[in-house]
Design an enzyme around this catalytic site. Structure first.
Site, PDB file in Angstrom:
ATOM      1  CG  ASP A 109      -1.815  -0.993   1.337  1.00 18.34           C
ATOM      2  OD1 ASP A 109      -2.040  -1.365   0.263  1.00 18.34           O
ATOM      3  OD2 ASP A 109      -2.248  -1.043   2.514  1.00 18.34           O
TER       4      ASP A 109
HETATM    5  N1  URA Z   1      -1.944  -5.230   4.669  1.00 15.55           N
HETATM    6  C1  URA Z   1      -2.046  -4.083   4.338  1.00 15.55           C
HETATM    7  O1  URA Z   1      -2.905  -3.851   4.854  1.00 15.55           O
HETATM    8  N2  URA Z   1      -1.275  -3.345   3.745  1.00 15.55           N
HETATM    9  C2  URA Z   1      -0.366  -3.706   2.899  1.00 15.55           C
HETATM   10  O2  URA Z   1       0.360  -3.018   2.208  1.00 15.55           O
HETATM   11  C3  URA Z   1       0.043  -5.141   3.079  1.00 15.55           C
HETATM   12  C4  URA Z   1      -0.831  -5.852   3.806  1.00 15.55           C
END
Ligand code: URA
Length: 262
Positions: A109
């Site tokens: 993310d």
């Molecule tokens: N879980 C999340 O919430 N974000 C990520 O980037 C990876 C796993």
């Protein structure tokens, strides 16, 4: 005639293409199986790679492109994408120009920091991403308030979120203050925003999320925003089958050449 600076011996070219050691390449040339631009080559033949065409038994002989495998410590606020219409910073711009297109293996993310792999080896990337290859990914998640043991058990047995049942392979409290806890979370699945969704669904919103390992590849002391090349044992072990039950460690092969290098 003046020799071109980029001309190299055919025997060296064949060795780089993977036809074995020089002596084996010499024998190949002497057996008359090698041609340059359609003409039989001989001992002492030379060529300019990229300009001249070499074939062995009628099959083109080409230098394999070098494969690149990088681990980036992505800072928060960088997008894992090829481009962004909103003009946000891109994780790939933290990597050096290596004369080849690098693409990310999986997601991370915008607001999550930590380990993300980049490569130009599509076959390797597909093998890693294949659902059969359940690579555990480890995160440190700072959450609001301190989850009870009962809540953490639910993280492991499964939490309904919309149409999905989200669960972790493992979760435990690493450290805590009066108002927050740092959780160490291990996932194998690839559900979008899984840790943040599990935090929200159980009343413990994630305020900071760091991926610290992808299988055996650990972020370690890699500085935020910097990258490193993977070790050969890391490249190999990411696509090896998971260890047998009872085996706690993936084997670290030593002294093996990087794939794609001669
Ligand atoms: N879980 C999340 O919430 N974000 C990520 O980037 C990876 C796993």
């Amino acid at each position: 005639m003046k020799k071109s600076k980029t001309e190299i011996p055919l025997v060296r070219y064949l060795a780089t293409c993977g036809f074995g050691p020089r002596r084996a390449c010499d024998r190949l040339i002497q057996s008359g199986r090698v041609r340059i631009n359609g003409k039989p080559a001989g001992a002492g033949s030379r060529l300019v790679p990229g300009r001249d065409e070499v074939d062995v038994d009628g099959q083109p002989a080409q230098i394999p492109p070098e494969n690149i495998y990088l681990l980036l410590n992505k800072p928060r606020g960088y997008l894992v994408s090829d481009n962004d219409p909103e003009g946000r910073p891109l994780a790939k711009d933290l990597l050096p120009g290596l004369g080849t297109r690098l693409f990310p293996v999986g997601r991370l993310d915008f607001q999550t920091e930590g380990a993300i792999l980049f490569t130009n080896d599509g076959v390797w990337a597909n093998r890693i991403a294949h659902p059969r290859n359940q690579i555990p990914k480890t995160y440190l998640a700072k959450v609001r308030r301190i989850p009870s043991q009962e809540t953490l058990k639910r993280w492991k047995t499964g939490i309904r979120d919309g149409n999905a049942i989200l669960k972790t392979l493992d979760v435990k409290i690493e450290s805590k203050t009066r108002s927050n806890a740092w959780l160490k979370v291990t996932l194998t699945g690839g559900v979008n925003r899984q840790v943040r969704r599990m935090g929200l669904a159980t009343g413990h919103p994630v305020v900071k999320l760091i991926r610290i390992a992808i299988g055996p590849v650990e972020l370690g002391t890699l500085t935020r925003g910097r990258f490193r090349h993977l070790h050969i044992w890391e490249i190999r072990s990411l696509i090896e089958p998971a260890p047998e039950p009872g085996c706690t460690e993936r084997k670290k092969p030593g002294n093996i050449r990087r794939p794609g290098r001669s």
